[in-house]
Enzyme design. Structure first.
Site, mmCIF file in Angstrom:
data_model
loop_
_atom_site.group_PDB
_atom_site.id
_atom_site.type_symbol
_atom_site.label_atom_id
_atom_site.label_comp_id
_atom_site.label_asym_id
_atom_site.label_seq_id
_atom_site.Cartn_x
_atom_site.Cartn_y
_atom_site.Cartn_z
ATOM 1 N N SER A 37 0.821 -1.212 0.000
ATOM 2 C CA SER A 37 0.000 0.000 0.000
ATOM 3 C C SER A 37 0.860 1.269 0.000
ATOM 4 O O SER A 37 1.835 1.369 0.727
ATOM 5 C CB SER A 37 -0.905 -0.008 1.233
ATOM 6 O OG SER A 37 -1.671 1.172 1.255
ATOM 7 N N GLY A 82 7.215 -3.069 -1.622
ATOM 8 C CA GLY A 82 6.920 -1.641 -1.513
ATOM 9 C C GLY A 82 7.996 -0.728 -2.029
ATOM 10 O O GLY A 82 8.129 -0.517 -3.236
ATOM 11 N N THR A 83 8.823 -0.235 -1.141
ATOM 12 C CA THR A 83 9.804 0.810 -1.457
ATOM 13 C C THR A 83 10.672 0.493 -2.675
ATOM 14 O O THR A 83 11.018 1.388 -3.453
ATOM 15 C CB THR A 83 10.700 1.048 -0.216
ATOM 16 O OG1 THR A 83 9.845 1.490 0.840
ATOM 17 C CG2 THR A 83 11.761 2.086 -0.462
ATOM 18 N N ILE A 110 4.121 11.193 3.865
ATOM 19 C CA ILE A 110 3.118 11.618 2.875
ATOM 20 C C ILE A 110 1.842 12.061 3.600
ATOM 21 O O ILE A 110 1.211 13.045 3.225
ATOM 22 C CB ILE A 110 2.789 10.453 1.905
ATOM 23 C CG1 ILE A 110 4.062 9.910 1.236
ATOM 24 C CG2 ILE A 110 1.761 10.892 0.859
ATOM 25 C CD1 ILE A 110 4.765 10.837 0.299
ATOM 26 N N ASN A 133 -5.673 -0.237 7.449
ATOM 27 C CA ASN A 133 -4.446 0.437 7.886
ATOM 28 C C ASN A 133 -4.711 1.117 9.214
ATOM 29 O O ASN A 133 -5.239 2.232 9.257
ATOM 30 C CB ASN A 133 -4.007 1.448 6.816
ATOM 31 C CG ASN A 133 -2.754 2.201 7.245
ATOM 32 O OD1 ASN A 133 -2.141 1.881 8.261
ATOM 33 N ND2 ASN A 133 -2.387 3.199 6.469
ATOM 34 N N ASN A 143 9.331 8.554 4.834
ATOM 35 C CA ASN A 143 8.300 9.342 4.174
ATOM 36 C C ASN A 143 7.300 9.864 5.181
ATOM 37 O O ASN A 143 7.037 9.218 6.199
ATOM 38 C CB ASN A 143 7.605 8.521 3.077
ATOM 39 C CG ASN A 143 6.404 7.750 3.605
ATOM 40 O OD1 ASN A 143 5.307 8.290 3.729
ATOM 41 N ND2 ASN A 143 6.613 6.476 3.942
ATOM 42 N N ILE A 192 4.702 -5.678 8.043
ATOM 43 C CA ILE A 192 4.480 -4.574 8.933
ATOM 44 C C ILE A 192 4.329 -3.257 8.154
ATOM 45 O O ILE A 192 4.716 -3.168 6.993
ATOM 46 C CB ILE A 192 5.698 -4.376 9.900
ATOM 47 C CG1 ILE A 192 6.974 -4.213 9.094
ATOM 48 C CG2 ILE A 192 5.775 -5.433 10.942
ATOM 49 C CD1 ILE A 192 8.216 -3.837 9.905
ATOM 50 N N CYS A 204 -0.650 3.703 10.313
ATOM 51 C CA CYS A 204 0.112 4.744 9.628
ATOM 52 C C CYS A 204 0.736 5.695 10.643
ATOM 53 O O CYS A 204 0.025 6.270 11.476
ATOM 54 C CB CYS A 204 -0.769 5.538 8.679
ATOM 55 S SG CYS A 204 0.187 6.778 7.797
ATOM 56 N N LEU A 229 -1.053 10.214 4.088
ATOM 57 C CA LEU A 229 -2.297 9.675 3.521
ATOM 58 C C LEU A 229 -2.977 10.628 2.543
ATOM 59 O O LEU A 229 -4.188 10.857 2.602
ATOM 60 C CB LEU A 229 -3.260 9.251 4.648
ATOM 61 C CG LEU A 229 -2.735 8.107 5.533
ATOM 62 C CD1 LEU A 229 -3.700 7.826 6.680
ATOM 63 C CD2 LEU A 229 -2.503 6.832 4.733
HETATM 64 C C1 LIG Z 1 5.809 6.409 0.207
HETATM 65 C C2 LIG Z 1 5.100 5.376 1.053
HETATM 66 C C3 LIG Z 1 3.730 5.485 1.262
HETATM 67 C C4 LIG Z 1 3.061 4.527 2.031
HETATM 68 N N1 LIG Z 1 1.707 4.636 2.196
HETATM 69 C C5 LIG Z 1 1.044 3.670 2.875
HETATM 70 C C6 LIG Z 1 -0.368 3.702 2.979
HETATM 71 O O1 LIG Z 1 -1.051 4.568 2.434
HETATM 72 N N2 LIG Z 1 -0.974 2.716 3.693
HETATM 73 C C7 LIG Z 1 -0.276 1.706 4.300
HETATM 74 O O2 LIG Z 1 -0.888 0.824 4.914
HETATM 75 N N3 LIG Z 1 1.067 1.633 4.177
HETATM 76 C C8 LIG Z 1 1.731 2.577 3.495
HETATM 77 N N4 LIG Z 1 3.094 2.492 3.360
HETATM 78 C C9 LIG Z 1 3.815 1.373 3.994
HETATM 79 C C10 LIG Z 1 4.058 0.240 3.011
HETATM 80 O O3 LIG Z 1 2.857 -0.287 2.506
HETATM 81 C C11 LIG Z 1 4.878 -0.890 3.669
HETATM 82 O O4 LIG Z 1 4.138 -1.445 4.725
HETATM 83 C C12 LIG Z 1 6.210 -0.405 4.215
HETATM 84 O O5 LIG Z 1 6.768 0.591 3.394
HETATM 85 C C13 LIG Z 1 7.207 -1.565 4.357
HETATM 86 O O6 LIG Z 1 7.470 -2.197 3.144
HETATM 87 P P1 LIG Z 1 8.685 -1.758 2.163
HETATM 88 O O7 LIG Z 1 9.894 -1.643 3.021
HETATM 89 O O8 LIG Z 1 8.751 -2.840 1.137
HETATM 90 O O9 LIG Z 1 8.275 -0.450 1.583
HETATM 91 C C14 LIG Z 1 3.780 3.446 2.604
HETATM 92 C C15 LIG Z 1 5.160 3.349 2.384
HETATM 93 C C16 LIG Z 1 5.815 4.292 1.620
HETATM 94 C C17 LIG Z 1 7.297 4.136 1.393
#
Ligand SMILES: Cc1cc2nc3c(=O)[nH]c(=O)nc-3n(C[C@H](O)[C@H](O)[C@H](O)COP(=O)(O)O)c2cc1C
Length: 348
Positions: free
Chosen positions: A18, A265-266, A68, A124, A66, A190, A127, A70
């Site tokens: 997400s 994700g990232t 952001i 979620n 980040n 997570i 956040c 939401l």
């Molecule tokens: C730019 C950004 C925006 C995110 N926005 C959301 C979000 O709207 N809702 C959510 O549940 N997680 C959000 N996340 C968290 C990711 O879904 C994920 O749980 C977290 O980044 C760990 O995974 P990763 O290391 O592969 O990114 C966001 C992460 C990033 C980097």
């Protein structure tokens, strides 16, 4: 390589995470998003939201921060555009929802109720970027439970509800258990970790919002630990694991810890094709290990190791002491073949 999450079959175990791929439109320029296990959408709220002030991204040595906050179009526009597009493409949509109150979540769940395009709902509750840290429901088992109960109550039984947990708690299993008791069918593990970067040139916080969510490879060991703990506590509850996955072997690590599927994700920001590449690498890694069914690998690291055949050695005392020959027992009773680490581990 199908995977089953709370009674729903997905064609494979690799999803987007997400917030990292919006609703999949941009990724679809690089590959066909219907090839993914599922597209987890950016958390949607009741009304349009502009998010937090800029700058809201900061690099770290092995990931990013980040804040952001939401940002999003609100549920009406989401249903008309994003969800409609995912449905038209035939992608499996996992809709992430977020709110500032229990009632917000209930309203969102009701709005999604009529849509056959929703394969799963991810709640979620974790956040770290809402303005009032008091709103992080996942930091309190009771608050998490209230949100999950409201969503479960307003969601058709056939649609799985997953609660997304925060690692920023003392005992993640307490929150996990509260969510499951409140009706969560599974857990997403997570979300980001609360972090901060200070710019040494300006000598001020790098993010306008001061703190942000840390993601990327830096958090993978934390995420694997959380998946491990949650799976150990609730072995029958499906887990969608995420946190710093960049390769198929990273994904395999999450499956071994107890996840039944993973979100990427990232990594997508630097390599938009990453989710599909991770899937191909994971399939190869499983084949190389002779694993045909995904379910055979889920939680495998928790199982006791195969008993090993003890090495043949001379019975103690058969050889003269102190001649350095194999079989000498050092003072303290530790076999000569054991290293310092073994001895240390045994004594602590
Ligand atoms: C730019 C950004 C925006 C995110 N926005 C959301 C979000 O709207 N809702 C959510 O549940 N997680 C959000 N996340 C968290 C990711 O879904 C994920 O749980 C977290 O980044 C760990 O995974 P990763 O290391 O592969 O990114 C966001 C992460 C990033 C980097």
């Amino acid at each position: 390589m199908t995977t089953r999450l709370a009674g729903v079959d997905f064609p494979n175990p690799v999803f987007t995470a997400s917030g990292c791929a919006a609703a999949g439109w941009e990724l679809d320029q690089f590959f066909d998003v219907t090839l993914l296990g599922g597209v987890v959408t950016k958390s949607i709220m009741k009304v349009p939201r502009s998010g937090r002030a800029t700058p809201r991204m900061a690099e770290t040595p092995s990931g990013m921060l980040n804040s952001i906050g939401l940002q999003g179009p609100g549920i009406d526009a989401f249903l008309d555009n994003d969800l409609a597009w995912l449905a038209s493409r035939g992608a499996r949509a996992v809709v992430s929802i977020a709110g500032g109150s229990v009632e917000d979540y209930a309203v969102l769940a009701r709005r999604l109720r009529g849509s056959p395009a929703v394969s799963m709902i991810e709640v979620n509750i974790s956040c770290p970027n809402v303005e009032d840290r008091g709103q992080v429901f996942a930091c309190d088992p009771q608050a998490a439970s209230a949100v999950v109960e409201a969503v479960r109550w307003n969601t058709p039984e056939a649609t799985p509800v997953f609660a997304k947990l925060s690692p920023d708690v003392t005992d993640i299993t307490a929150v996990a258990r509260a969510c499951v008791e409140a009706g969560a069918d599974g857990l997403s593990v997570i979300n980001t970790l609360l972090g901060m970067v200070i710019d040494t040139t300006t000598m001020r916080p790098a993010l306008a919002g001061v703190t942000g969510g840390l993601s990327g490879p830096a958090i993978r060991p934390v995420a694997v630990r959380c998946v491990w703990q949650v799976h150990a506590a609730l072995p029958d509850v499906p887990i969608l694991g995420m946190g710093g996955i960049r390769t198929g072997l990273d994904a395999l690590e999450f499956l071994l810890a107890g996840a039944s599927a993973v979100s990427v994700g990232t990594t997508v920001f630097g390599d938009p094709t990453a989710p599909l590449r991770v899937l191909a690498e994971l399939e190869r890694a499983l084949a190389d290990r002779g694993i045909a069914r995904l379910s055979d690998v889920v939680g495998l690291a928790h199982r006791a190791p195969e008993p090993s055949v003890p090495e043949a050695h001379d019975p103690p005392g058969d050889d003269p002491p102190g001649d350095g020959a194999p079989g000498d027992d050092p003072p303290g009773g530790l076999p000569a073949s054991r290293g310092f680490a073994d001895a240390y581990e045994e004594q602590t």
